[in-house]
Design a protein around this motif. Structure first.
Motif, PDB file in Angstrom:
ATOM      1  N   MET A  84       0.835  -1.213   0.000  1.00 18.47           N
ATOM      2  CA  MET A  84       0.000   0.000   0.000  1.00 18.47           C
ATOM      3  C   MET A  84       0.868   1.261   0.000  1.00 18.47           C
ATOM      4  SD  MET A  84      -3.473  -0.385  -0.015  1.00 18.47           S
ATOM      5  CE  MET A  84      -3.713   1.335  -0.179  1.00 18.47           C
ATOM      6  N   LEU A  85       1.962   1.237   0.793  1.00 19.12           N
ATOM      7  CA  LEU A  85       2.802   2.435   0.845  1.00 19.12           C
ATOM      8  C   LEU A  85       3.464   2.682  -0.506  1.00 19.12           C
ATOM      9  CD1 LEU A  85       4.351   2.192   4.426  1.00 19.12           C
ATOM     10  CD2 LEU A  85       2.410   3.566   3.668  1.00 19.12           C
ATOM     11  N   ASP A  86       3.799   1.594  -1.206  1.00 23.59           N
ATOM     12  CA  ASP A  86       4.351   1.753  -2.556  1.00 23.59           C
ATOM     13  C   ASP A  86       3.322   2.373  -3.489  1.00 23.59           C
ATOM     14  OD1 ASP A  86       6.859   0.818  -2.016  1.00 23.59           O
ATOM     15  OD2 ASP A  86       6.365  -1.284  -2.472  1.00 23.59           O
ATOM     16  N   PHE A  87       2.083   1.976  -3.321  1.00 19.95           N
ATOM     17  CA  PHE A  87       1.017   2.573  -4.129  1.00 19.95           C
ATOM     18  C   PHE A  87       0.974   4.087  -3.883  1.00 19.95           C
ATOM     19  CE2 PHE A  87      -3.343   4.232  -4.154  1.00 19.95           C
ATOM     20  CZ  PHE A  87      -3.628   4.111  -5.504  1.00 19.95           C
ATOM     21  N   LEU A  88       1.043   4.482  -2.597  1.00 21.08           N
ATOM     22  CA  LEU A  88       1.001   5.917  -2.273  1.00 21.08           C
ATOM     23  C   LEU A  88       2.176   6.664  -2.894  1.00 21.08           C
ATOM     24  CD1 LEU A  88      -0.118   6.104   1.480  1.00 21.08           C
ATOM     25  CD2 LEU A  88      -1.497   6.265  -0.589  1.00 21.08           C
ATOM     26  N   ARG A  89       3.360   6.042  -2.840  1.00 21.01           N
ATOM     27  CA  ARG A  89       4.520   6.681  -3.468  1.00 21.01           C
ATOM     28  C   ARG A  89       4.273   6.858  -4.951  1.00 21.01           C
ATOM     29  NH1 ARG A  89       7.285   2.925  -0.105  1.00 21.01           N
ATOM     30  NH2 ARG A  89       7.941   4.014   1.791  1.00 21.01           N
ATOM     31  N   GLY A  90       3.745   5.812  -5.578  1.00 17.67           N
ATOM     32  CA  GLY A  90       3.437   5.858  -7.004  1.00 17.67           C
ATOM     33  C   GLY A  90       2.436   6.956  -7.355  1.00 17.67           C
ATOM     34  N   GLU A  91       1.532   7.245  -6.434  1.00 16.57           N
ATOM     35  CA  GLU A  91       0.535   8.282  -6.679  1.00 16.57           C
ATOM     36  C   GLU A  91       1.090   9.686  -6.407  1.00 16.57           C
ATOM     37  OE1 GLU A  91      -2.960   7.778  -7.833  1.00 16.57           O
ATOM     38  OE2 GLU A  91      -1.593   6.193  -8.462  1.00 16.57           O
ATOM     39  N   GLY A  92       2.325   9.723  -5.924  1.00 16.12           N
ATOM     40  CA  GLY A  92       2.952  11.025  -5.699  1.00 16.12           C
ATOM     41  C   GLY A  92       2.612  11.681  -4.375  1.00 16.12           C
ATOM     42  N   ILE A  93       2.202  10.868  -3.398  1.00 17.96           N
ATOM     43  CA  ILE A  93       1.915  11.417  -2.067  1.00 17.96           C
ATOM     44  C   ILE A  93       3.234  11.858  -1.417  1.00 17.96           C
ATOM     45  CG2 ILE A  93       0.903  10.898   0.207  1.00 17.96           C
ATOM     46  CD1 ILE A  93      -1.101  10.635  -2.130  1.00 17.96           C
ATOM     47  N   LYS A  94       3.175  13.005  -0.743  1.00 14.62           N
ATOM     48  CA  LYS A  94       4.382  13.584  -0.124  1.00 14.62           C
ATOM     49  C   LYS A  94       5.140  12.582   0.745  1.00 14.62           C
ATOM     50  CE  LYS A  94       2.847  18.141   1.048  1.00 14.62           C
ATOM     51  NZ  LYS A  94       1.892  18.350   2.052  1.00 14.62           N
ATOM     52  N   ASP A  95       6.477  12.579   0.594  1.00 17.83           N
ATOM     53  CA  ASP A  95       7.319  11.672   1.383  1.00 17.83           C
ATOM     54  C   ASP A  95       7.155  11.878   2.879  1.00 17.83           C
ATOM     55  OD1 ASP A  95       8.432  10.273  -0.672  1.00 17.83           O
ATOM     56  OD2 ASP A  95      10.128  11.666  -0.923  1.00 17.83           O
ATOM     57  N   SER A  96       7.012  13.151   3.298  1.00 10.92           N
ATOM     58  CA  SER A  96       6.926  13.420   4.734  1.00 10.92           C
ATOM     59  C   SER A  96       5.684  12.729   5.329  1.00 10.92           C
ATOM     60  CB  SER A  96       6.863  14.923   4.982  1.00 10.92           C
ATOM     61  OG  SER A  96       5.747  15.486   4.322  1.00 10.92           O
ATOM     62  N   LEU A  97       4.593  12.710   4.569  1.00  9.83           N
ATOM     63  CA  LEU A  97       3.389  12.034   5.066  1.00  9.83           C
ATOM     64  C   LEU A  97       3.623  10.539   5.164  1.00  9.83           C
ATOM     65  CD1 LEU A  97       0.485  13.879   3.173  1.00  9.83           C
ATOM     66  CD2 LEU A  97       1.171  14.126   5.575  1.00  9.83           C
ATOM     67  N   SER A 131       6.443   8.981   5.638  1.00 11.30           N
ATOM     68  CA  SER A 131       7.282   8.595   6.778  1.00 11.30           C
ATOM     69  C   SER A 131       6.531   8.781   8.099  1.00 11.30           C
ATOM     70  CB  SER A 131       8.641   9.297   6.774  1.00 11.30           C
ATOM     71  OG  SER A 131       8.480  10.666   6.631  1.00 11.30           O
ATOM     72  N   ASP A 132       5.619   9.742   8.163  1.00 16.82           N
ATOM     73  CA  ASP A 132       4.797   9.857   9.378  1.00 16.82           C
ATOM     74  C   ASP A 132       3.871   8.649   9.557  1.00 16.82           C
ATOM     75  OD1 ASP A 132       5.995  12.204   9.988  1.00 16.82           O
ATOM     76  OD2 ASP A 132       4.287  13.503   9.503  1.00 16.82           O
ATOM     77  N   ILE A 133       3.387   8.129   8.443  1.00 12.51           N
ATOM     78  CA  ILE A 133       2.547   6.926   8.535  1.00 12.51           C
ATOM     79  C   ILE A 133       3.377   5.761   9.063  1.00 12.51           C
ATOM     80  CG2 ILE A 133       1.286   5.185   7.200  1.00 12.51           C
ATOM     81  CD1 ILE A 133       0.421   7.449   5.305  1.00 12.51           C
ATOM     82  N   ILE A 134       4.602   5.650   8.568  1.00 11.72           N
ATOM     83  CA  ILE A 134       5.462   4.553   9.038  1.00 11.72           C
ATOM     84  C   ILE A 134       5.708   4.690  10.548  1.00 11.72           C
ATOM     85  CG2 ILE A 134       7.773   3.514   8.833  1.00 11.72           C
ATOM     86  CD1 ILE A 134       7.633   4.331   5.821  1.00 11.72           C
ATOM     87  N   SER A 135       5.952   5.917  11.005  1.00 12.49           N
ATOM     88  CA  SER A 135       6.146   6.124  12.452  1.00 12.49           C
ATOM     89  C   SER A 135       4.890   5.728  13.227  1.00 12.49           C
ATOM     90  CB  SER A 135       6.447   7.592  12.762  1.00 12.49           C
ATOM     91  OG  SER A 135       7.521   8.029  11.987  1.00 12.49           O
ATOM     92  N   PHE A 136       3.749   6.127  12.713  1.00 10.09           N
ATOM     93  CA  PHE A 136       2.470   5.778  13.361  1.00 10.09           C
ATOM     94  C   PHE A 136       2.355   4.268  13.493  1.00 10.09           C
ATOM     95  CE2 PHE A 136      -1.970   4.604  13.390  1.00 10.09           C
ATOM     96  CZ  PHE A 136      -2.651   5.614  14.045  1.00 10.09           C
ATOM     97  N   ARG A 137       2.656   3.587  12.416  1.00  4.13           N
ATOM     98  CA  ARG A 137       2.516   2.122  12.429  1.00  4.13           C
ATOM     99  C   ARG A 137       3.482   1.455  13.397  1.00  4.13           C
ATOM    100  NH1 ARG A 137       0.929   0.082   6.556  1.00  4.13           N
ATOM    101  NH2 ARG A 137       2.014  -1.754   7.330  1.00  4.13           N
ATOM    102  N   ASN A 138       4.695   2.028  13.498  1.00  2.85           N
ATOM    103  CA  ASN A 138       5.661   1.439  14.426  1.00  2.85           C
ATOM    104  C   ASN A 138       5.310   1.736  15.872  1.00  2.85           C
ATOM    105  OD1 ASN A 138       7.131   0.346  12.353  1.00  2.85           O
ATOM    106  ND2 ASN A 138       8.461   2.158  12.153  1.00  2.85           N
ATOM    107  N   TYR A 139       4.694   2.896  16.083  1.00  7.93           N
ATOM    108  CA  TYR A 139       4.421   3.327  17.443  1.00  7.93           C
ATOM    109  C   TYR A 139       3.225   2.597  18.055  1.00  7.93           C
ATOM    110  CZ  TYR A 139       3.658   6.457  21.389  1.00  7.93           C
ATOM    111  OH  TYR A 139       3.498   6.971  22.649  1.00  7.93           O
ATOM    112  N   ASN A 169      -9.029   1.779   2.393  1.00 10.93           N
ATOM    113  CA  ASN A 169      -7.627   2.019   2.053  1.00 10.93           C
ATOM    114  C   ASN A 169      -6.888   2.695   3.210  1.00 10.93           C
ATOM    115  OD1 ASN A 169      -6.981   2.521  -1.496  1.00 10.93           O
ATOM    116  ND2 ASN A 169      -8.429   1.124  -0.557  1.00 10.93           N
ATOM    117  N   LEU A 170      -7.570   3.623   3.897  1.00 10.09           N
ATOM    118  CA  LEU A 170      -6.913   4.342   4.989  1.00 10.09           C
ATOM    119  C   LEU A 170      -6.590   3.393   6.143  1.00 10.09           C
ATOM    120  CD1 LEU A 170      -8.974   7.654   4.873  1.00 10.09           C
ATOM    121  CD2 LEU A 170      -6.489   7.470   4.554  1.00 10.09           C
ATOM    122  N   ALA A 171      -7.540   2.515   6.479  1.00  8.68           N
ATOM    123  CA  ALA A 171      -7.263   1.546   7.548  1.00  8.68           C
ATOM    124  C   ALA A 171      -6.082   0.666   7.153  1.00  8.68           C
ATOM    125  CB  ALA A 171      -8.504   0.699   7.828  1.00  8.68           C
ATOM    126  N   ALA A 172      -6.028   0.293   5.882  1.00 10.51           N
ATOM    127  CA  ALA A 172      -4.931  -0.561   5.409  1.00 10.51           C
ATOM    128  C   ALA A 172      -3.596   0.179   5.487  1.00 10.51           C
ATOM    129  CB  ALA A 172      -5.199  -1.016   3.970  1.00 10.51           C
TER     130      ALA A 172
END
Ligand SMILES: Nc1ncnc2c1ncn2[C@@H]1O[C@H](COP(=O)(O)OP(=O)(O)O)[C@@H](O)[C@H]1O
Ligand SMILES: [Mg+2]
Length: 304
Positions: free
Chosen positions: A1-14, A16-24, A77-80
């Protein structure tokens, strides 16, 4: 899913914040099965960025728009993307506080509390999709007021207080624009950040068609996307109602064509017959005929 977001051109900062959220925020393994694996991706960069930003800030979201604008697809998609378990909670005449929070029941001669979806979602850090929230009746609205309160404590008379997990978010969806839709009361609306869901762009619609039907010929990717836009335009100009402007119906029709039904027959089932007015149906058929000839066979539409 995160690769999909990158492909859609979603900002990198967002991202990486999602990744932090998921780890936390950890998750009980027994609820991992509730993290959705979406069948469809949501297309629309602006909406993605607005939604992600609001959820990262701890806000709840209200997705407002006409039918088949991808509200439920986006919520899933957001929950995923955030890696959270999802609870679907739909609102209809029989949805009351008991069905949302839970109730005492007898089990083997003992009183036990059977947890409702709002209770579980709040307790386990879930994403709760409040589907068709504008249809909520008074008793359910009282629960929603408590659930969406900034104090993050659900305090409803007759129940113990429930503290909402820090990872929990609620995503409401509501339709508008056709008979039977109601407005949401102001106090409830003010508890959300609201996104007006736009119609899918032609470019994204083509992406969606190709993702769903990789064997579709280029020419018909164009024609089906064009057909949907033609119908949308006719509806915006009030020449036809919104009944036949049905992306779900278009996709289902193409499925039937893939199974061998001719183009006109499939589209009559998925698009034209959604209207119950003879005159309107004729208008819709005319729009279709400009792009999809009668008796169009499968072999002309698909590559294989
Ligand atoms: N922007 C979009 N991106 C991806 N799919 C979309 C989009 N807009 C509509 N769809 C498609 O429309 C159909 C209905 O989506 P859904 O989320 O159930 O609509 P809604 O809840 O708004 O009525 C799905 O097949 C979905 O893939
Ligand atoms: Mg929906």
């Amino acid at each position: 899913m995160l690769d999909f977001l990158r492909g859609e051109g979603i900002k990198d900062s967002l991202i990486s914040d999602i990744i932090s959220f998921r780890n936390y925020y950890k998750l009980e393994p027994i609820y991992e099965y509730r993290i959705p694996v979406p069948k469809y991706n949501y297309y629309g960069k602006e909406v993605w960025e607005q939604a992600i930003t609001a959820l990262l800030c701890g806000e709840n979201l209200l997705l407002v728009g006409s039918k088949a604008t991808g509200k439920n697809v986006l919520a899933e998609n957001l929950a995923a993307v955030f890696g959270r378990p999802k609870w679907d909670i739909s609102f209809h005449v029989n949805t009351d506080s008991t069905s949302l929070i839970g109730t005492d029941t007898f089990e083997n001669g003992q009183v036990v509390f059977r947890e409702g979806p709002i209770y579980q979602c709040a307790k386990w850090g879930g994403f709760g999709v409040l589907d068709e929230i504008n249809m909520a009746k008074n008793d359910a609205v009282a629960v929603l007021h408590a659930t969406l309160d900034y104090r993050r404590i659900i305090d409803v008379p007759g129940y113990d207080k429930i503290t909402i997990d820090e990872a929990s978010r609620f995503i409401g969806t509501m339709n508008y624009g056709y008979a039977g839709t109601r407005e949401l009361n102001e106090a409830l609306t003010s508890r959300f950040m609201v996104i007006n869901m736009p119609n899918i762009t032609t470019e994204n619609l083509k992406k969606l068609l190709l993702k769903e039907f990789p064997n579709l010929k280029e020419e018909y990717v164009e024609q089906f996307a064009g057909l949907f836009k033609d119908l949308q335009l006719k509806s915006e100009n009030s020449e036809i109602s919104t009944k036949s402007v049905d992306l779900r119906g278009l996709l289902a029709s193409i499925h039937l064509m893939n199974k061998g039904l001719t183009g006109d027959k499939a589209l009559s089932m998925g698009i034209t017959n959604k209207s119950f007015d003879d005159f309107e149906r004729t208008l819709v058929e005319d729009v279709i005929r400009l792009r999809i000839p009668d008796n169009l066979e499968r072999s002309e539409i698909f590559k294989d």
